[in-house]
Design a protein around this motif. Structure first.
Motif, mmCIF file in Angstrom:
data_model
loop_
_atom_site.group_PDB
_atom_site.id
_atom_site.type_symbol
_atom_site.label_atom_id
_atom_site.label_comp_id
_atom_site.label_asym_id
_atom_site.label_seq_id
_atom_site.Cartn_x
_atom_site.Cartn_y
_atom_site.Cartn_z
ATOM 1 N N GLU A 272 -0.700 57.677 1.154
ATOM 2 C CA GLU A 272 0.607 58.247 1.477
ATOM 3 C C GLU A 272 1.474 57.238 2.233
ATOM 4 N N ALA A 273 0.858 56.485 3.161
ATOM 5 C CA ALA A 273 1.615 55.483 3.906
ATOM 6 C C ALA A 273 2.101 54.369 2.987
ATOM 7 N N LEU A 274 1.252 53.940 2.058
ATOM 8 C CA LEU A 274 1.664 52.901 1.112
ATOM 9 C C LEU A 274 2.797 53.396 0.217
ATOM 10 N N ALA A 275 2.731 54.666 -0.175
ATOM 11 C CA ALA A 275 3.796 55.226 -1.010
ATOM 12 C C ALA A 275 5.119 55.237 -0.254
ATOM 13 N N VAL A 276 5.083 55.643 1.015
ATOM 14 C CA VAL A 276 6.299 55.646 1.827
ATOM 15 C C VAL A 276 6.842 54.230 1.968
ATOM 16 N N ALA A 277 5.962 53.258 2.237
ATOM 17 C CA ALA A 277 6.403 51.862 2.363
ATOM 18 C C ALA A 277 7.037 51.371 1.067
ATOM 19 N N GLY A 278 6.520 51.838 -0.052
ATOM 20 C CA GLY A 278 7.063 51.421 -1.333
ATOM 21 C C GLY A 278 8.408 52.034 -1.657
ATOM 22 N N MET A 279 8.765 53.106 -0.967
ATOM 23 C CA MET A 279 10.038 53.770 -1.234
ATOM 24 C C MET A 279 11.167 53.311 -0.318
ATOM 25 N N VAL A 280 10.842 52.510 0.712
ATOM 26 C CA VAL A 280 11.891 51.942 1.559
ATOM 27 C C VAL A 280 12.014 50.455 1.239
ATOM 28 N N THR A 281 13.011 49.832 1.785
ATOM 29 C CA THR A 281 13.284 48.435 1.426
ATOM 30 C C THR A 281 13.558 47.593 2.665
ATOM 31 N N GLY A 282 13.624 46.296 2.437
ATOM 32 C CA GLY A 282 14.092 45.362 3.449
ATOM 33 C C GLY A 282 13.323 45.407 4.744
ATOM 34 N N GLN B 14 12.819 47.670 6.951
ATOM 35 C CA GLN B 14 11.925 48.793 7.215
ATOM 36 C C GLN B 14 10.550 48.586 6.595
ATOM 37 N N ARG B 15 10.524 48.041 5.392
ATOM 38 C CA ARG B 15 9.227 47.782 4.748
ATOM 39 C C ARG B 15 8.450 46.739 5.551
ATOM 40 N N GLY B 16 9.154 45.705 6.007
ATOM 41 C CA GLY B 16 8.495 44.696 6.833
ATOM 42 C C GLY B 16 7.972 45.276 8.134
ATOM 43 N N ARG B 17 8.731 46.217 8.708
ATOM 44 C CA ARG B 17 8.301 46.852 9.952
ATOM 45 C C ARG B 17 7.025 47.657 9.742
ATOM 46 N N ILE B 18 6.968 48.384 8.636
ATOM 47 C CA ILE B 18 5.764 49.156 8.328
ATOM 48 C C ILE B 18 4.576 48.223 8.107
ATOM 49 N N ALA B 19 4.812 47.102 7.397
ATOM 50 C CA ALA B 19 3.738 46.139 7.168
ATOM 51 C C ALA B 19 3.199 45.605 8.487
ATOM 52 N N SER B 20 4.087 45.252 9.414
ATOM 53 C CA SER B 20 3.657 44.709 10.701
ATOM 54 C C SER B 20 2.910 45.755 11.529
ATOM 55 N N LEU B 21 3.373 46.985 11.480
ATOM 56 C CA LEU B 21 2.691 48.048 12.213
ATOM 57 C C LEU B 21 1.284 48.278 11.667
ATOM 58 N N ALA B 22 1.152 48.215 10.347
ATOM 59 C CA ALA B 22 -0.174 48.369 9.751
ATOM 60 C C ALA B 22 -1.076 47.204 10.152
ATOM 61 N N ALA B 23 -0.534 45.972 10.115
ATOM 62 C CA ALA B 23 -1.332 44.789 10.444
ATOM 63 C C ALA B 23 -1.741 44.754 11.909
ATOM 64 N N SER B 24 -0.998 45.457 12.762
ATOM 65 C CA SER B 24 -1.301 45.449 14.197
ATOM 66 C C SER B 24 -2.361 46.478 14.585
ATOM 67 N N LEU C 228 -5.382 50.069 -5.374
ATOM 68 C CA LEU C 228 -3.988 50.127 -4.946
ATOM 69 C C LEU C 228 -3.486 48.766 -4.446
ATOM 70 N N TRP C 229 -4.104 47.694 -4.929
ATOM 71 C CA TRP C 229 -3.730 46.358 -4.451
ATOM 72 C C TRP C 229 -2.261 46.051 -4.700
ATOM 73 N N GLU C 230 -1.725 46.547 -5.795
ATOM 74 C CA GLU C 230 -0.330 46.224 -6.114
ATOM 75 C C GLU C 230 0.658 46.831 -5.127
ATOM 76 N N SER C 231 0.204 47.806 -4.345
ATOM 77 C CA SER C 231 1.059 48.322 -3.274
ATOM 78 C C SER C 231 0.837 47.571 -1.972
ATOM 79 N N LEU C 232 -0.410 47.137 -1.733
ATOM 80 C CA LEU C 232 -0.709 46.468 -0.468
ATOM 81 C C LEU C 232 -0.238 45.023 -0.437
ATOM 82 N N LEU C 233 -0.442 44.280 -1.517
ATOM 83 C CA LEU C 233 -0.145 42.846 -1.493
ATOM 84 C C LEU C 233 1.322 42.524 -1.193
ATOM 85 N N PRO C 234 2.294 43.263 -1.759
ATOM 86 C CA PRO C 234 3.686 42.972 -1.377
ATOM 87 C C PRO C 234 3.950 43.166 0.116
#
Length: 369
Positions: free
Chosen positions: A213-223, A225-235, A253-259
């Protein structure tokens, strides 16, 4: 089907299953179809179910117009029940439906919402008192009816969302975002949440096993915000990040995570690369196969660069054993994106046979001095 389509297709299948009142597993075949086709099928199903209503509903709706809203509400509650009341509301003008809804108990309205014609939602919501809208949304969350919340939330004004968000838990936010019918609204909803709440929601993805669900949400936002979600996940702590990788590997689901990984800074990428879950040959092989299928080499190679040497060797061996057509596609993508500086260290780790195959590729020959 790419992974964003895979996750969107999963959400569309859940929505159709609710609409047709069948178990989602009975419609699993829909997940293999193009998501745009599945979405059109849902829209056609809505039309088939609600446009061809029995004449009885029109007669009830006509009769409802002749009595005060309070009386109509009492009839809806005592005689019709949630399902039939929702069907009748769908045959009324939005203003009249809203007048009746405002006289009904919130619990009854929340139960009825799941049976309402989705096309009527915006017109009705726009005419309801905001206090009532907030109470209905909270009641839906308490019922765990995230699919119905997903139908409504995209039509709610910012002022209502600001009041609703603090009253629903993080898991409900993720599940509702996954099911949202108006994904264009997600960006504004994330802004309304604020940084602390967004961090809490991302942490809940691990605690509640809601990474898809989190990956789906990240995939539906852009710019940003997507980077912010990526950083929050990595932290997240290593065990939580490991749960993300395990989920992605299990569900492909690699095609959602790798970007998302590609948006990370180097230190954040190194934290991901150091995960124990990324050291297994099976997992790394799955990543390579997914990258081959989607052409996401530009997103994957920066991560490979910071993997432990043993893991990089596994990636190199897997890539070197690819069929010739896949190797050629890899070389063409690398050439097109000018990724040779990232690829050559990987080639150096391959055995002699794989190196020979790489060197003989036309795209590589063109790079030779």
């Amino acid at each position: 089907m790419d992974t964003m389509d895979k996750l969107s297709g999963r959400a569309e299948t859940l929505k159709i299953a609710r609409l047709l009142e069948v178990e989602p597993d009975a419609l699993a075949f829909l997940r293999t179809l193009p998501v745009d086709d599945v979405r059109r099928f849902r829209e056609q199903s809505v039309a088939a179910l609600f446009d061809r209503a029995p004449e009885m509903l029109d007669r009830i709706a006509s009769a409802t117009k002749l009595v005060p809203a309070g009386v109509a509400a009492a009839i809806s509650q005592k005689a019709l029940g949630p399902r039939l009341a929702a069907a009748v509301a769908g045959r009324l003008e939005p203003a009249r439906a809203a007048d009746i809804i405002e006289k009904l108990p919130v619990t009854f309205t929340a139960e009825s919402c799941g049976h309402l014609d989705p096309r009527r939602i915006k017109g009705i919501v726009d005419r309801l008192d905001e206090n009532l809208v907030v109470r209905i949304a909270v009641a839906l969350a308490e019922r765990g009816d995230h699919l119905t919340m997903g139908r409504f939330v995209g039509h709610l004004p910012d002022s209502a969302l600001r009041r609703i968000l603090p009253q629903v838990d993080d898991a409900a936010v993720l599940r509702t975002g996954f099911a949202i019918d108006v994904p264009e609204r997600l960006g504004q909803i994330i802004e309304l949440m604020g940084p602390e709440r967004l961090a809490s929601v991302i942490a809940a993805a691990a605690d509640e096993d809601l990474w898809p669900e989190a990956l789906a949400v990240a995939g539906m936002v852009t710019g940003e915000q997507r980077g912010r979600i990526a950083s929050l996940a990595a932290s997240q702590p290593q065990d939580r990040l490991d749960s993300l990788v395990a989920t992605v590997a299990a569900q492909d689901l690699w095609e959602s995570l790798l970007p998302l990984v590609a948006l990370l800074g180097e230190d954040e990428r190194r934290a991901v690369a150091a995960l124990p879950s990324l050291r297994g040959a099976d997992v790394l092989g799955g990543v390579v196969r997914a990258v081959v299928a989607t052409g996401l080499w530009a997103e994957f190679l920066p991560l490979v660069q910071v993997l432990p040497e043993e893991s990089r060797k596994t990636v190199a061996d897997t890539a070197g054993a690819l069929p010739s057509a896949d190797l050629d596609a890899l070389a063409l993508e690398v050439d097109k994106r000018d990724l040779w500086d990232l690829v050559m260290p990987l080639v150096e780790l391959m055995d002699d046979e794989a190196k020979t195959r790489i060197f003989e590729l036309p795209a590589f020959q063109e790079q030779a001095p």
